[in-house]
Design a protein around this motif. Sequence first.
Motif, PDB file in Angstrom:
ATOM      1  N   ASN A  33       0.801  -1.220   0.000  1.00  0.00           N
ATOM      2  CA  ASN A  33       0.000   0.000   0.000  1.00  0.00           C
ATOM      3  C   ASN A  33       0.836   1.272   0.000  1.00  0.00           C
ATOM      4  N   ALA A  34       2.167   1.149   0.085  1.00  0.00           N
ATOM      5  CA  ALA A  34       3.004   2.343  -0.031  1.00  0.00           C
ATOM      6  C   ALA A  34       2.810   3.018  -1.385  1.00  0.00           C
ATOM      7  N   VAL A  35       2.424   2.238  -2.380  1.00  0.00           N
ATOM      8  CA  VAL A  35       2.177   2.794  -3.713  1.00  0.00           C
ATOM      9  C   VAL A  35       0.956   3.705  -3.712  1.00  0.00           C
ATOM     10  N   LEU A  36       0.045   3.507  -2.764  1.00  0.00           N
ATOM     11  CA  LEU A  36      -1.249   4.194  -2.758  1.00  0.00           C
ATOM     12  C   LEU A  36      -1.246   5.499  -1.985  1.00  0.00           C
ATOM     13  N   LEU A  37      -0.093   5.927  -1.489  1.00  0.00           N
ATOM     14  CA  LEU A  37      -0.057   7.138  -0.671  1.00  0.00           C
ATOM     15  C   LEU A  37      -0.638   8.331  -1.410  1.00  0.00           C
ATOM     16  N   GLY A  38      -1.326   9.199  -0.650  1.00  0.00           N
ATOM     17  CA  GLY A  38      -1.836  10.432  -1.224  1.00  0.00           C
ATOM     18  C   GLY A  38      -0.729  11.461  -1.378  1.00  0.00           C
ATOM     19  N   ALA A  39      -1.087  12.625  -1.885  1.00  0.00           N
ATOM     20  CA  ALA A  39      -0.095  13.668  -2.141  1.00  0.00           C
ATOM     21  C   ALA A  39       0.623  14.093  -0.867  1.00  0.00           C
ATOM     22  N   GLN A  40      -0.055  14.008   0.282  1.00  0.00           N
ATOM     23  CA  GLN A  40       0.546  14.380   1.557  1.00  0.00           C
ATOM     24  C   GLN A  40       1.051  13.169   2.338  1.00  0.00           C
ATOM     25  N   GLY A  41       1.061  12.018   1.710  1.00  0.00           N
ATOM     26  CA  GLY A  41       1.637  10.835   2.339  1.00  0.00           C
ATOM     27  C   GLY A  41       0.673   9.969   3.105  1.00  0.00           C
ATOM     28  N   GLY A  42      -0.580  10.397   3.256  1.00  0.00           N
ATOM     29  CA  GLY A  42      -1.552   9.595   3.985  1.00  0.00           C
ATOM     30  C   GLY A  42      -2.171   8.516   3.117  1.00  0.00           C
ATOM     31  N   LEU A  43      -2.882   7.594   3.771  1.00  0.00           N
ATOM     32  CA  LEU A  43      -3.565   6.513   3.059  1.00  0.00           C
ATOM     33  C   LEU A  43      -5.060   6.792   3.007  1.00  0.00           C
ATOM     34  N   PHE A  44      -5.644   6.482   1.873  1.00  0.00           N
ATOM     35  CA  PHE A  44      -7.085   6.594   1.694  1.00  0.00           C
ATOM     36  C   PHE A  44      -7.680   5.194   1.598  1.00  0.00           C
ATOM     37  N   LYS A  45      -8.934   5.069   1.989  1.00  0.00           N
ATOM     38  CA  LYS A  45      -9.641   3.801   1.783  1.00  0.00           C
ATOM     39  C   LYS A  45      -9.972   3.690   0.299  1.00  0.00           C
ATOM     40  N   ILE A  46      -9.382   2.705  -0.348  1.00  0.00           N
ATOM     41  CA  ILE A  46      -9.606   2.476  -1.775  1.00  0.00           C
ATOM     42  C   ILE A  46      -9.989   1.016  -1.945  1.00  0.00           C
ATOM     43  N   GLY A  47     -11.268   0.761  -2.135  1.00  0.00           N
ATOM     44  CA  GLY A  47     -11.744  -0.610  -2.209  1.00  0.00           C
ATOM     45  C   GLY A  47     -11.387  -1.347  -0.930  1.00  0.00           C
ATOM     46  N   ASP A  48     -10.784  -2.501  -1.079  1.00  0.00           N
ATOM     47  CA  ASP A  48     -10.353  -3.275   0.087  1.00  0.00           C
ATOM     48  C   ASP A  48      -8.917  -2.989   0.483  1.00  0.00           C
ATOM     49  N   TYR A  49      -8.241  -2.074  -0.239  1.00  0.00           N
ATOM     50  CA  TYR A  49      -6.866  -1.772   0.088  1.00  0.00           C
ATOM     51  C   TYR A  49      -6.787  -0.886   1.330  1.00  0.00           C
ATOM     52  N   CYS A  50      -5.629  -0.897   1.941  1.00  0.00           N
ATOM     53  CA  CYS A  50      -5.241  -0.005   3.042  1.00  0.00           C
ATOM     54  C   CYS A  50      -5.830  -0.393   4.385  1.00  0.00           C
ATOM     55  N   PHE A  51      -7.147  -0.544   4.500  1.00  0.00           N
ATOM     56  CA  PHE A  51      -7.743  -0.738   5.824  1.00  0.00           C
ATOM     57  C   PHE A  51      -8.453  -2.076   5.978  1.00  0.00           C
ATOM     58  N   HIS A  52      -8.548  -2.860   4.918  1.00  0.00           N
ATOM     59  CA  HIS A  52      -9.255  -4.140   5.008  1.00  0.00           C
ATOM     60  C   HIS A  52      -8.450  -5.286   4.406  1.00  0.00           C
ATOM     61  N   ASP A  53      -7.176  -5.059   4.149  1.00  0.00           N
ATOM     62  CA  ASP A  53      -6.366  -6.112   3.528  1.00  0.00           C
ATOM     63  C   ASP A  53      -5.204  -6.551   4.407  1.00  0.00           C
ATOM     64  N   GLY A  54      -5.100  -6.008   5.618  1.00  0.00           N
ATOM     65  CA  GLY A  54      -4.012  -6.379   6.512  1.00  0.00           C
ATOM     66  C   GLY A  54      -2.684  -5.736   6.170  1.00  0.00           C
TER      67      GLY A  54
END
Length: 448
Positions: free
Chosen positions: A60-81
């Motif tokens: 999920n490091a690939v999914l970082l936002g412009a400010q470095g935070g993570l967004f909930k995107i489908g099952d990524y980031c917060f539901h995939d471990g």
Amino acid sequence: MKSQSSTLLAEVRTFRQNHPQVRYVDLIALDIPGHFYGKRYPVEMLEKVAAGGPLKLPQNAVLLGAQGGLFKIGDYCFHDGDPDANRRLVPGTLKPVSWEGQPLGQMLITSDGTDAPIEFEPREVLARVLERLQHKGIHPVVAFELEFYLFDKKLDDGLPQFARDPRSDDADDQPSLHIERLSRFSEVLDDMAQTAQAQGIDITVITAELGPGQFEINFGHCDDGLRAADWAALFCRSTRGVALKHGYRASFMAKPYLQFPGSGMHVHVSLYDAAGNNLLAAHQQQPLRHAVAGCLELLPHCMPIFSPNHNAFRRLGGTVNAATRASWGFEDRDACVRIPESDPRNLRIEHRLASADANPYLVLAAILAGLEHGLETRQEPIAPLNEDRNSGADFPLEMLDAVRAMQHQAVLRDKLGAEFIDVYCENKRQDHLAFQQEINAREYRWFL
């Protein structure tokens, strides 16, 4: 695999022999917004990785936002471990870092070419497009051009200040194309060029651009699309570091000043067959027209890639050579797709729409997808600007509209990958919404 491990191991050992003072190497990759993430490895551990040892970083490091935070995107980031994903070292990219306070090295890493590549990693997206073209007997040759601004190192209440002329200490606050600016800032520019060359980047022409403190760097034409995009990404990193060392701040921000030109990423692309024949020049340049038509058809659906943030949309329709409609033309810098004058061997397109802070892997992937689509469908393009100054097709000028135009475009989903398109669009949507979650002084001034 054994051959590649042997090559990588030799590269690491040669680096250690040539740079015995380096104890750590930054292993870096570009995320979706175009920022580098990675890990700092002891150089002796790098030998183990080069010999075939595991190299894992969070997927999920690939999914970082412009400010470095993570967004909930489908099952990524917060539901995939938050799983790890394998990466590999990119051969030929282990180089010294000269702009830090301590001796360091850096080396690119990627998931492309591993057993389970990350479908939405920018370098993997480009790798898939290039592989598909290769199977069709199409071999791109690519050259990037990047514009950027120099500012004073210190901000003034968060706002950029004009770069100081090192000879007079006056602010370089006047728009100018004069070559004297190259002389005035030669110390930092020469260091930028030499540092880039030490990174293996083929730097060619340096130009003083119109904006105050604005410059453009051209790269050599490269027959490896991944390497060409690597050069653009690595140049941004080294240039920022070198500027800070000299007391400046270098920025590839698309539109730092409303009254002055923005900074663009121009990409030259020609297509060859296995025998080295220019495919665009065949049959009285008819394939060139088809390729242009494909580019223009997909362009309105690629705007979140070409203008990846709120500020990048400010550049469009600006003061100089930034179009607001999908257009093309011969030797016409007002066009999104320009055909530079050249002989048949070097016939190419110059795609001029992307902002300088766009992700180079994704920009090139989108351009190649358009060219490929045009060669497949064999459509005729709209009239060039040389024949009709009003020729052009509308494209979105605001991020949420652009995301909607991108997400369900069937050709783009097929050529860049449906999973990537969904992830990328949601990343941009969430970034845009996060950007809006702040009331600025102008709102209070207007509406309080």
